[in-house]
Write a protein that holds these residues in place. Structure first.
Motif, mmCIF file in Angstrom:
data_model
loop_
_atom_site.group_PDB
_atom_site.id
_atom_site.type_symbol
_atom_site.label_atom_id
_atom_site.label_comp_id
_atom_site.label_asym_id
_atom_site.label_seq_id
_atom_site.Cartn_x
_atom_site.Cartn_y
_atom_site.Cartn_z
ATOM 1 N N LEU A 8 -105.707 -24.663 14.167
ATOM 2 C CA LEU A 8 -106.046 -25.106 15.518
ATOM 3 C C LEU A 8 -107.560 -25.195 15.696
ATOM 4 O O LEU A 8 -108.074 -26.122 16.337
ATOM 5 N N ALA A 9 -108.287 -24.239 15.133
ATOM 6 C CA ALA A 9 -109.748 -24.251 15.239
ATOM 7 C C ALA A 9 -110.337 -25.484 14.565
ATOM 8 O O ALA A 9 -111.286 -26.095 15.079
ATOM 9 N N LEU A 52 -98.438 -27.588 20.496
ATOM 10 C CA LEU A 52 -99.854 -27.252 20.336
ATOM 11 C C LEU A 52 -100.640 -28.355 19.624
ATOM 12 O O LEU A 52 -101.864 -28.439 19.760
ATOM 13 N N VAL A 53 -99.946 -29.192 18.854
ATOM 14 C CA VAL A 53 -100.572 -30.347 18.214
ATOM 15 C C VAL A 53 -99.619 -31.534 18.333
ATOM 16 O O VAL A 53 -98.415 -31.364 18.584
ATOM 17 N N THR A 69 -103.563 -30.409 21.260
ATOM 18 C CA THR A 69 -103.253 -30.709 22.657
ATOM 19 C C THR A 69 -104.015 -29.747 23.568
ATOM 20 O O THR A 69 -104.642 -28.786 23.103
ATOM 21 N N ASP A 70 -103.951 -30.009 24.878
ATOM 22 C CA ASP A 70 -104.583 -29.085 25.830
ATOM 23 C C ASP A 70 -103.959 -27.695 25.717
ATOM 24 O O ASP A 70 -104.651 -26.677 25.806
ATOM 25 N N ARG A 71 -102.654 -27.684 25.502
ATOM 26 C CA ARG A 71 -101.981 -26.388 25.337
ATOM 27 C C ARG A 71 -102.475 -25.696 24.067
ATOM 28 O O ARG A 71 -102.636 -24.474 24.034
ATOM 29 N N GLY A 72 -102.707 -26.472 23.019
ATOM 30 C CA GLY A 72 -103.227 -25.906 21.778
ATOM 31 C C GLY A 72 -104.629 -25.346 21.955
ATOM 32 O O GLY A 72 -104.967 -24.290 21.407
ATOM 33 N N ALA A 74 -105.842 -24.169 24.751
ATOM 34 C CA ALA A 74 -105.703 -22.927 25.527
ATOM 35 C C ALA A 74 -105.269 -21.779 24.625
ATOM 36 O O ALA A 74 -105.759 -20.650 24.751
ATOM 37 N N GLU A 75 -104.356 -22.061 23.685
ATOM 38 C CA GLU A 75 -103.909 -21.036 22.728
ATOM 39 C C GLU A 75 -105.070 -20.582 21.851
ATOM 40 O O GLU A 75 -105.238 -19.382 21.581
#
Length: 203
Positions: A8-9, A52-53, A69-72, A74-75
């Motif tokens: 994610l990073a 998340l992606v 994604t925006d949710r990703g 935030a995670e």
């Protein structure tokens, strides 16, 4: 190790496909925790399932790109802001080995400690040499953040190994202070014939 958050990073910096993610992950960690491409795509599948992606098109060679994604995001921010918990420490093979060694008859615990100590000191010397190279690489303007990321990982490995050597020294002191009682060898279970003889003797 959180592969999920590491990917994610990387995706937070722009869309990438699996092999790119694997290469960049290993560059930033000095391949200390190598990944295989299958592991990366399995993790991407879970990230997509959890929202998340998302896939973000393909290139001419058929590589599927993914974007966060925006949710990703935030995670990812939550991961950065939350301390790594120590309530359930990871299993440490060396600690388990020594815990078993002091309870198993016939094991030379001092030899186990000394053998590990030699190995840990060698690893410490190797990490120190790698750190010197990493510091030299920091003078290269083209190195960017990847060299700093690798240097931080090396620092952690050095501190961890130094602590392990100190702990092994402490173990030797503890063993010298403690005289374990002789542990009787386990007795074999009596056979049916042996039990019959025992019963006849009781009569």
């Amino acid at each position: 190790m959180s592969i999920k958050h590491g990917l994610l990073a990387l995706l937070d910096q722009g869309p990438r496909y699996g092999y790119q993610l694997r290469t960049e992950f290993e560059e930033r960690t000095g391949a200390t925790w190598p990944l295989n491409v299958g592991q990366v795509y399995t993790t991407l599948g879970r990230l997509e399932r959890d929202g998340l992606v998302l896939p973000d098109g393909e290139d001419e060679e058929g590589h599927v790109y993914y974007r966060v994604t925006d949710r990703g995001r935030a995670e990812l921010r939550s991961w950065f802001e939350t301390p790594v918990p120590r309530t359930n420490p990871p299993r440490d093979e060396l600690a388990i080995k020594l815990a078993m060694a002091v309870t198993v008859p016939g094991v030379d615990v001092h030899a186990v400690v000394q053998g590990q100590r030699r190995h840990s000191i060698q690893a410490l010397q190797d990490y120190t040499r790698l750190k010197a190279r990493a510091l030299a690489g920091m003078t290269d303007p083209a190195a960017g953040g990847a060299e700093l990321a690798w240097l931080l990982v090396l620092d952690q490995l050095i501190f961890q190994t130094e602590a392990e050597v100190r702990w092994l020294d402490h173990c030797e002191t503890r063993l010298a202070q403690h005289r374990p009682q002789a542990v009787p060898a386990p007795q074999p279970a009596p056979t049916v014939r042996g039990r019959n003889k025992q019963r006849q003797g009781e009569r």
